[in-house]
Design a protein around this motif. Structure first.
Motif, PDB file in Angstrom:
ATOM      1  N   PHE A  80       0.867  -1.172   0.000  1.00 19.62           N
ATOM      2  CA  PHE A  80       0.000   0.000   0.000  1.00 19.62           C
ATOM      3  C   PHE A  80       0.905   1.224   0.000  1.00 19.62           C
ATOM      4  O   PHE A  80       1.707   1.399   0.911  1.00 19.62           O
ATOM      5  CB  PHE A  80      -0.920  -0.003   1.224  1.00 19.62           C
ATOM      6  N   ILE A  81       0.767   2.065  -1.040  1.00 25.55           N
ATOM      7  CA  ILE A  81       1.664   3.200  -1.226  1.00 25.55           C
ATOM      8  C   ILE A  81       0.881   4.499  -1.139  1.00 25.55           C
ATOM      9  O   ILE A  81      -0.150   4.662  -1.797  1.00 25.55           O
ATOM     10  CB  ILE A  81       2.362   3.118  -2.599  1.00 25.55           C
ATOM     11  N   TYR A  82       1.374   5.422  -0.331  1.00 25.40           N
ATOM     12  CA  TYR A  82       0.779   6.753  -0.224  1.00 25.40           C
ATOM     13  C   TYR A  82       1.883   7.785  -0.462  1.00 25.40           C
ATOM     14  O   TYR A  82       2.988   7.627   0.043  1.00 25.40           O
ATOM     15  CB  TYR A  82       0.154   6.967   1.162  1.00 25.40           C
ATOM     16  N   GLY A  83       1.584   8.806  -1.240  1.00 21.56           N
ATOM     17  CA  GLY A  83       2.563   9.849  -1.477  1.00 21.56           C
ATOM     18  C   GLY A  83       3.068   9.845  -2.905  1.00 21.56           C
ATOM     19  O   GLY A  83       2.413   9.363  -3.819  1.00 21.56           O
ATOM     20  N   GLU A  84       4.283  10.364  -3.092  1.00 20.38           N
ATOM     21  CA  GLU A  84       4.840  10.534  -4.427  1.00 20.38           C
ATOM     22  C   GLU A  84       6.220   9.900  -4.539  1.00 20.38           C
ATOM     23  O   GLU A  84       6.974   9.843  -3.569  1.00 20.38           O
ATOM     24  CB  GLU A  84       4.949  12.022  -4.754  1.00 20.38           C
ATOM     25  N   GLY A  85       6.548   9.437  -5.756  1.00 19.98           N
ATOM     26  CA  GLY A  85       7.886   8.950  -6.057  1.00 19.98           C
ATOM     27  C   GLY A  85       8.279   7.658  -5.378  1.00 19.98           C
ATOM     28  O   GLY A  85       9.454   7.412  -5.147  1.00 19.98           O
ATOM     29  N   THR A 122      -2.237   2.255  -4.559  1.00 22.53           N
ATOM     30  CA  THR A 122      -1.832   3.590  -4.134  1.00 22.53           C
ATOM     31  C   THR A 122      -3.062   4.309  -3.627  1.00 22.53           C
ATOM     32  O   THR A 122      -4.159   4.113  -4.124  1.00 22.53           O
ATOM     33  CB  THR A 122      -1.197   4.399  -5.288  1.00 22.53           C
ATOM     34  N   GLY A 123      -2.873   5.131  -2.618  1.00 16.29           N
ATOM     35  CA  GLY A 123      -4.012   5.809  -2.008  1.00 16.29           C
ATOM     36  C   GLY A 123      -4.039   7.284  -2.330  1.00 16.29           C
ATOM     37  O   GLY A 123      -3.025   7.904  -2.625  1.00 16.29           O
ATOM     38  N   GLY A 124      -5.227   7.841  -2.283  1.00 18.25           N
ATOM     39  CA  GLY A 124      -5.410   9.270  -2.516  1.00 18.25           C
ATOM     40  C   GLY A 124      -5.010   9.675  -3.916  1.00 18.25           C
ATOM     41  O   GLY A 124      -5.124   8.909  -4.851  1.00 18.25           O
ATOM     42  N   GLU A 125      -4.530  10.872  -4.056  1.00 13.62           N
ATOM     43  CA  GLU A 125      -4.081  11.389  -5.341  1.00 13.62           C
ATOM     44  C   GLU A 125      -2.565  11.234  -5.455  1.00 13.62           C
ATOM     45  O   GLU A 125      -1.836  12.195  -5.651  1.00 13.62           O
ATOM     46  CB  GLU A 125      -4.502  12.850  -5.516  1.00 13.62           C
ATOM     47  N   SER A 126      -2.078  10.022  -5.315  1.00 14.85           N
ATOM     48  CA  SER A 126      -0.649   9.754  -5.384  1.00 14.85           C
ATOM     49  C   SER A 126      -0.146   9.991  -6.798  1.00 14.85           C
ATOM     50  O   SER A 126      -0.875   9.803  -7.763  1.00 14.85           O
ATOM     51  CB  SER A 126      -0.361   8.311  -4.977  1.00 14.85           C
ATOM     52  N   SER A 127       1.129  10.379  -6.930  1.00 11.13           N
ATOM     53  CA  SER A 127       1.684  10.574  -8.259  1.00 11.13           C
ATOM     54  C   SER A 127       3.142  10.151  -8.292  1.00 11.13           C
ATOM     55  O   SER A 127       3.825  10.114  -7.275  1.00 11.13           O
ATOM     56  CB  SER A 127       1.548  12.036  -8.704  1.00 11.13           C
ATOM     57  N   GLY A 128       3.607   9.803  -9.498  1.00 13.39           N
ATOM     58  CA  GLY A 128       5.000   9.435  -9.695  1.00 13.39           C
ATOM     59  C   GLY A 128       5.421   8.140  -9.047  1.00 13.39           C
ATOM     60  O   GLY A 128       6.590   7.932  -8.744  1.00 13.39           O
ATOM     61  N   ASN A 163      -4.087   5.431  -8.187  1.00 19.22           N
ATOM     62  CA  ASN A 163      -4.845   6.675  -8.323  1.00 19.22           C
ATOM     63  C   ASN A 163      -3.858   7.815  -8.475  1.00 19.22           C
ATOM     64  O   ASN A 163      -2.806   7.810  -7.858  1.00 19.22           O
ATOM     65  CB  ASN A 163      -5.715   6.924  -7.087  1.00 19.22           C
ATOM     66  N   GLY A 164      -4.225   8.811  -9.291  1.00 25.28           N
ATOM     67  CA  GLY A 164      -3.358   9.968  -9.452  1.00 25.28           C
ATOM     68  C   GLY A 164      -2.727   9.999 -10.826  1.00 25.28           C
ATOM     69  O   GLY A 164      -3.164   9.324 -11.750  1.00 25.28           O
ATOM     70  N   LYS A 202      -4.087  -7.550 -13.863  1.00 28.03           N
ATOM     71  CA  LYS A 202      -5.051  -6.457 -13.971  1.00 28.03           C
ATOM     72  C   LYS A 202      -4.404  -5.180 -13.452  1.00 28.03           C
ATOM     73  O   LYS A 202      -3.873  -5.154 -12.356  1.00 28.03           O
ATOM     74  CB  LYS A 202      -6.316  -6.761 -13.180  1.00 28.03           C
ATOM     75  N   VAL A 203      -4.445  -4.131 -14.290  1.00 24.06           N
ATOM     76  CA  VAL A 203      -3.930  -2.824 -13.910  1.00 24.06           C
ATOM     77  C   VAL A 203      -5.061  -1.821 -14.033  1.00 24.06           C
ATOM     78  O   VAL A 203      -5.722  -1.745 -15.065  1.00 24.06           O
ATOM     79  CB  VAL A 203      -2.759  -2.383 -14.823  1.00 24.06           C
ATOM     80  N   VAL A 204      -5.302  -1.060 -12.973  1.00 28.17           N
ATOM     81  CA  VAL A 204      -6.276   0.031 -13.006  1.00 28.17           C
ATOM     82  C   VAL A 204      -5.524   1.300 -12.615  1.00 28.17           C
ATOM     83  O   VAL A 204      -4.969   1.384 -11.527  1.00 28.17           O
ATOM     84  CB  VAL A 204      -7.454  -0.213 -12.038  1.00 28.17           C
ATOM     85  N   GLN A 205      -5.491   2.258 -13.531  1.00 30.74           N
ATOM     86  CA  GLN A 205      -4.831   3.539 -13.272  1.00 30.74           C
ATOM     87  C   GLN A 205      -5.846   4.649 -13.489  1.00 30.74           C
ATOM     88  O   GLN A 205      -6.279   4.892 -14.608  1.00 30.74           O
ATOM     89  CB  GLN A 205      -3.633   3.731 -14.204  1.00 30.74           C
ATOM     90  N   ASP A 206      -6.238   5.298 -12.417  1.00 30.58           N
ATOM     91  CA  ASP A 206      -7.267   6.342 -12.469  1.00 30.58           C
ATOM     92  C   ASP A 206      -6.593   7.699 -12.355  1.00 30.58           C
ATOM     93  O   ASP A 206      -6.230   8.132 -11.273  1.00 30.58           O
ATOM     94  CB  ASP A 206      -8.266   6.130 -11.332  1.00 30.58           C
ATOM     95  N   GLY A 207      -6.388   8.355 -13.507  1.00 32.49           N
ATOM     96  CA  GLY A 207      -5.725   9.650 -13.522  1.00 32.49           C
ATOM     97  C   GLY A 207      -5.116   9.912 -14.886  1.00 32.49           C
ATOM     98  O   GLY A 207      -5.387   9.205 -15.856  1.00 32.49           O
ATOM     99  N   ASP A 208      -4.268  10.913 -14.972  1.00 36.64           N
ATOM    100  CA  ASP A 208      -3.673  11.328 -16.237  1.00 36.64           C
ATOM    101  C   ASP A 208      -2.192  10.976 -16.296  1.00 36.64           C
ATOM    102  O   ASP A 208      -1.523  10.842 -15.276  1.00 36.64           O
ATOM    103  CB  ASP A 208      -3.824  12.845 -16.413  1.00 36.64           C
ATOM    104  N   ASP A 209      -1.688  10.861 -17.533  1.00 40.16           N
ATOM    105  CA  ASP A 209      -0.257  10.658 -17.790  1.00 40.16           C
ATOM    106  C   ASP A 209       0.307   9.408 -17.108  1.00 40.16           C
ATOM    107  O   ASP A 209       1.436   9.407 -16.633  1.00 40.16           O
ATOM    108  CB  ASP A 209       0.554  11.897 -17.351  1.00 40.16           C
ATOM    109  N   ASN A 210      -0.475   8.334 -17.068  1.00 35.46           N
ATOM    110  CA  ASN A 210      -0.022   7.076 -16.489  1.00 35.46           C
ATOM    111  C   ASN A 210       0.436   6.130 -17.591  1.00 35.46           C
ATOM    112  O   ASN A 210       0.027   6.250 -18.742  1.00 35.46           O
ATOM    113  CB  ASN A 210      -1.149   6.419 -15.680  1.00 35.46           C
ATOM    114  N   GLY A 211       1.270   5.152 -17.233  1.00 34.43           N
ATOM    115  CA  GLY A 211       1.736   4.157 -18.192  1.00 34.43           C
ATOM    116  C   GLY A 211       1.701   2.775 -17.590  1.00 34.43           C
ATOM    117  O   GLY A 211       2.055   2.583 -16.434  1.00 34.43           O
TER     118      GLY A 211
END
Length: 187
Positions: free
Chosen positions: A8-13, A31-37, A77-78, A95-104
């Motif tokens: 479970f990952i929270y935060g960035e990078g 990943t939780g919340g609006e995590s990015s990177g 997420n993010g 299964k990969v679910v990516q909810d947000g922009d600029d994900n790969g």
């Protein structure tokens, strides 16, 4: 076999790596919340592993048996998140679910009767599935603008589906072998 790994990952990078050998394993990253990177790496399969490390590679062998009935999930997420899943053997599911922009997301499967799903609601996402073997299913679903999908399947009896809802999407399916089917829907 019969292992369960959850991160479970929270935060960035952040980076999460999960390596499993054998049968009936579950690997899950959330990943939780609006995590990015963040980056999720999941490997299920052969017991000889080689990981690129600069100009060298780390190579090691772990005891294990044939790789079947493994499940790898990544829920992110993010934005600016990445996911790489590699599976060897048969009857595996990714299964990969990516909810947000600029994900790969990239899923690579070797073997037969494997299933790979990538779902990406958001804009400017990239989804790729590479399957080598027979009777595999690949599905990429993207909802948003300027998304890119690519499914490559080498072998026979494979099924590829790309569904894109939004503007300026690009979908590519390449198949080599016999008795394959493909469908690209763009709305």
């Amino acid at each position: 076999g019969n292992n369960r790994a959850e991160a479970f990952i929270y935060g960035e990078g952040n980076t999460s790596g999960q390596f499993q050998v054998g049968a009936h394993n579950l690997a899950q990253v959330k990943t939780g919340g609006e995590s990015s990177g963040n980056m999720a790496f999941q490997y299920q399969g052969e017991n000889e592993i080689s990981i690129p490390f600069g100009e060298e590679s780390l190579e090691f062998e772990v005891p294990g048996e044939i790789s079947i009935h493994n499940v790898a999930y990544a829920f992110q997420n993010g934005s600016d998140n990445g996911s790489l899943q590699i599976q060897f053997g048969a009857f595996n599911r990714s299964k990969v679910v990516q909810d947000g922009d600029d994900n790969g997301a990239l899923t690579v499967q070797y073997g037969m009767t494997n299933e790979a799903y990538i779902l990406q609601p958001g804009d400017d996402n990239i989804g790729m599935i590479k399957q080598f073997g027979f009777c595999n299913d690949g599905l990429i679903y993207q909802e948003g603008s300027e998304n890119f999908s690519d499914i490559m399947q080498i072998g026979g009896g494979n099924d590829a589906t790309i569904k894109q809802f939004g503007d300026s999407g690009s979908g590519v399916v390449s198949q080599s072998g016999i008795a394959n089917s493909s469908l690209i829907l763009q709305y």
